[in-house]
Write an enzyme that holds these catalytic residues in place. Structure first.
Site, PDB file in Angstrom:
ATOM      1  N   LEU A 100       0.888  -1.165   0.000  1.00 18.31           N
ATOM      2  CA  LEU A 100       0.000   0.000   0.000  1.00 18.31           C
ATOM      3  C   LEU A 100       0.924   1.213   0.000  1.00 18.31           C
ATOM      4  O   LEU A 100       1.962   1.201   0.663  1.00 18.31           O
ATOM      5  CB  LEU A 100      -0.892   0.031   1.242  1.00 18.31           C
ATOM      6  CG  LEU A 100      -2.029  -1.002   1.317  1.00 18.31           C
ATOM      7  CD1 LEU A 100      -2.820  -0.825   2.596  1.00 18.31           C
ATOM      8  CD2 LEU A 100      -2.957  -0.923   0.119  1.00 18.31           C
ATOM      9  N   ASP A 101       0.534   2.259  -0.717  1.00 21.71           N
ATOM     10  CA  ASP A 101       1.366   3.463  -0.773  1.00 21.71           C
ATOM     11  C   ASP A 101       1.483   4.091   0.616  1.00 21.71           C
ATOM     12  O   ASP A 101       0.648   3.862   1.496  1.00 21.71           O
ATOM     13  CB  ASP A 101       0.758   4.484  -1.741  1.00 21.71           C
ATOM     14  CG  ASP A 101       0.770   3.967  -3.170  1.00 21.71           C
ATOM     15  OD1 ASP A 101       1.621   3.111  -3.476  1.00 21.71           O
ATOM     16  OD2 ASP A 101      -0.084   4.417  -3.960  1.00 21.71           O
ATOM     17  N   TYR A 102       2.469   4.957   0.750  1.00 25.14           N
ATOM     18  CA  TYR A 102       2.746   5.689   1.998  1.00 25.14           C
ATOM     19  C   TYR A 102       1.473   6.369   2.531  1.00 25.14           C
ATOM     20  O   TYR A 102       1.196   6.359   3.729  1.00 25.14           O
ATOM     21  CB  TYR A 102       3.806   6.747   1.652  1.00 25.14           C
ATOM     22  CG  TYR A 102       4.462   7.441   2.804  1.00 25.14           C
ATOM     23  CD1 TYR A 102       5.237   6.739   3.716  1.00 25.14           C
ATOM     24  CD2 TYR A 102       4.337   8.827   2.954  1.00 25.14           C
ATOM     25  CE1 TYR A 102       5.875   7.391   4.753  1.00 25.14           C
ATOM     26  CE2 TYR A 102       4.972   9.481   4.001  1.00 25.14           C
ATOM     27  CZ  TYR A 102       5.735   8.757   4.893  1.00 25.14           C
ATOM     28  OH  TYR A 102       6.362   9.403   5.925  1.00 25.14           O
TER      29      TYR A 102
END
Ligand code: URA
Length: 239
Positions: A100-102
């Protein structure tokens, strides 16, 4: 049967790369014999000794985390940002299943069981990944149809997917859209919306297969139950 270096890594002793080094350096014994060939296969019934220590299979652990914003989905980070693994209190070598992105929040599973991770990530397992995206602008039917039919990213078409408009906010000029995919390509959801002209302002993963974050506040986690783990292993034949 599996490769000796994989077996050593899965025992939690060290990484696979380090295991390869130790094997070639002659620091691994299988049934009292030094083994230096990297392709060597073991069944797990052998006595395996690495640098003088007898290996035992590491106990498998499975976690569900409600990932907060501002945490990197990785085991370690060279810029010393907080990682999802650091949020979990364990001495096992767990890692996140997929990314999952930041700035993406929501359902993230972590484990030290490679087989479990492979089943969940394989598109043929058809595990739903349900994302809620808040978009800049009001999405239209044409864009939704394009998304459903499979957007082309980097010259390869994404699978057809389910897309549903959840909310239009005319005052703030935003839309909230639910999208269900089975793949896990890099920044896939953001890039799919971008491809039809919409910027994702916020992204949350609401569900992965049977897993939701119900009962978990942001940053909280729980262990999976044996029943939940068994349900994922039952998908194995579809793989
Ligand atoms: N797709 C994205 O673009 N970002 C995520 O974090 C997950 C899926």
């Amino acid at each position: 049967m599996e490769r000796l270096q994989k077996f050593i890594a899965e025992s939690g002793y060290c990484s696979r790369r380090k295991a390869e080094e130790l094997i070639t350096q002659g620091k691994v014994l299988v049934n009292n014999q030094i083994v230096t060939t990297l392709g060597t296969k073991v069944s797990g019934k052998e006595e395996i000794v690495v640098e003088g220590k007898l290996l035992t299979k590491e106990e498998k652990e499975y976690y569900l985390l409600n990932k907060p914003r501002g945490v990197i989905t990785s085991v370690s980070d060279d810029k010393s940002r907080k990682t999802v693994v650091s949020l979990i209190d364990t001495d096992k070598r767990i890692y996140p299943i997929g990314r999952l992105d930041y700035d993406t929040t929501g359902v993230l599973l972590l484990t030290n069981d490679g087989e479990f991770a492979n089943i969940l990530m394989h598109p043929n397992s058809k595990v739903d990944k349900v994302y809620i995206a808040k978009l800049k602008g009001i999405i239209n039917g044409e864009a939704i149809t394009k998304l459903k039919n499979g957007i082309e990213l980097d010259g390869r078409r994404c699978e057809k997917c389910r897309v549903k408009l959840r909310k239009k906010d005319l005052k703030n000029n935003t839309s909230t859209v639910e999208i269900v995919i089975h793949e896990g390509r890099n920044h896939q959801v953001k890039r799919m919306f971008e491809a039809v002209g919409f910027e994702v302002l916020k992204l949350k993963r609401e569900r992965v297969g049977i897993f939701t974050v119900t009962g978990l506040n942001s940053g909280e986690y729980r262990k999976l139950s044996p029943k939940e783990v068994a349900i994922i292993f039952s998908l194995k034949n579809n793989k």
